[in-house]
Motif scaffolding. Structure first.
Motif, short mmCIF file in Angstrom:
data_model
loop_
_atom_site.label_atom_id
_atom_site.label_comp_id
_atom_site.label_asym_id
_atom_site.label_seq_id
_atom_site.Cartn_x
_atom_site.Cartn_y
_atom_site.Cartn_z
N ILE A 194 0.86 -1.17 -0.03
CA ILE A 194 0.31 -0.25 0.01
C ILE A 194 0.85 1.42 0.02
O ILE A 194 0.68 2.35 -0.77
CB ILE A 194 -0.91 -0.15 1.12
N PRO B 280 -2.09 5.11 -2.22
CA PRO B 280 -3.64 5.62 -2.52
C PRO B 280 -3.71 7.13 -2.28
O PRO B 280 -3.09 7.65 -1.23
CB PRO B 280 -4.32 4.77 -1.94
N ASP B 281 -4.66 7.74 -2.86
CA ASP B 281 -5.02 9.14 -2.53
C ASP B 281 -5.87 8.99 -1.53
O ASP B 281 -6.52 7.94 -1.37
CB ASP B 281 -5.41 9.75 -3.81
N LYS B 282 -6.10 9.97 -0.53
CA LYS B 282 -7.26 9.95 0.34
C LYS B 282 -8.58 9.74 -0.17
O LYS B 282 -8.69 10.74 -1.26
CB LYS B 282 -7.01 11.41 0.96
N GLY B 283 -9.20 8.96 0.21
CA GLY B 283 -10.64 8.85 -0.33
C GLY B 283 -10.75 7.84 -1.45
O GLY B 283 -11.57 7.47 -2.06
N ALA B 284 -9.45 7.15 -1.88
CA ALA B 284 -9.62 6.41 -3.00
C ALA B 284 -10.39 5.13 -2.47
O ALA B 284 -10.09 4.78 -1.15
CB ALA B 284 -8.30 6.02 -3.32
N ARG B 285 -10.94 4.47 -3.48
CA ARG B 285 -11.58 3.01 -2.98
C ARG B 285 -10.92 2.01 -3.31
O ARG B 285 -10.26 1.90 -4.49
CB ARG B 285 -13.03 2.79 -3.78
N ILE B 286 -10.42 1.24 -2.44
CA ILE B 286 -9.29 -0.13 -2.73
C ILE B 286 -10.18 -1.23 -2.25
O ILE B 286 -10.85 -1.25 -0.99
CB ILE B 286 -8.09 0.18 -1.81
N ALA C 28 -3.89 0.93 4.12
CA ALA C 28 -4.64 1.58 3.02
C ALA C 28 -5.78 2.44 4.15
O ALA C 28 -5.89 3.74 3.65
CB ALA C 28 -5.51 0.72 2.53
N ALA D 153 -7.78 5.70 2.56
CA ALA D 153 -8.64 4.99 1.53
C ALA D 153 -9.88 4.55 2.26
O ALA D 153 -9.97 4.27 3.38
CB ALA D 153 -7.65 4.10 0.96
N GLN D 154 -10.78 4.15 1.35
CA GLN D 154 -12.00 3.70 1.42
C GLN D 154 -11.75 2.35 1.25
O GLN D 154 -11.63 2.03 -0.06
CB GLN D 154 -13.09 4.10 0.80
N VAL D 155 -11.88 1.31 2.30
CA VAL D 155 -11.29 0.09 1.86
C VAL D 155 -12.61 -1.13 2.07
O VAL D 155 -13.31 -0.92 2.80
CB VAL D 155 -10.31 -0.56 3.09
#
Length: 93
Positions: free
Chosen positions: A24, A30-36, A53, A58-60
């Motif tokens: 990660i 990942p950018d803040k708020g990215a969905r992973i 994440a 990130a939104q995991v």
């Protein structure tokens, strides 16, 4: 250490955490708020990736086999998906 855990196995334990975290933090970034989607979120590498994440903002989504949902329910995740259900995976976009 537990009596049934030999030295070589004990020495290997940190590798899962390092692998998931580096995946990660170093590779994905990942950018803040990215969905992973983290597949195998119930395992050692997957759990470490989930925490890394989430720490990155990130939104995991935890991908696990049906019946393993309870094993990830207390992790910092936004949702759980059955990794063997093509329709559920397609719905993620």
């Amino acid at each position: 250490a537990p009596a049934d855990l030999d030295l070589a196995d004990a020495a290997a334990l940190p590798m899962a955490a390092l692998t998931g975290t580096q995946l990660i933090e170093v590779a994905l970034k990942p950018d803040k708020g990215a969905r992973i989607l983290v597949t195998g979120a119930a395992g050692g590498v997957g759990r470490a990736a989930v925490y890394a994440a989430a720490k990155a903002g990130a939104q995991v989504i935890a991908g696990v086999r049906k019946g393993r949902e309870d094993s990830v329910s207390k992790l910092p995740i936004a949702g759980i998906v059955d990794i063997n259900d093509p329709k559920a995976l397609a719905a993620l976009g």
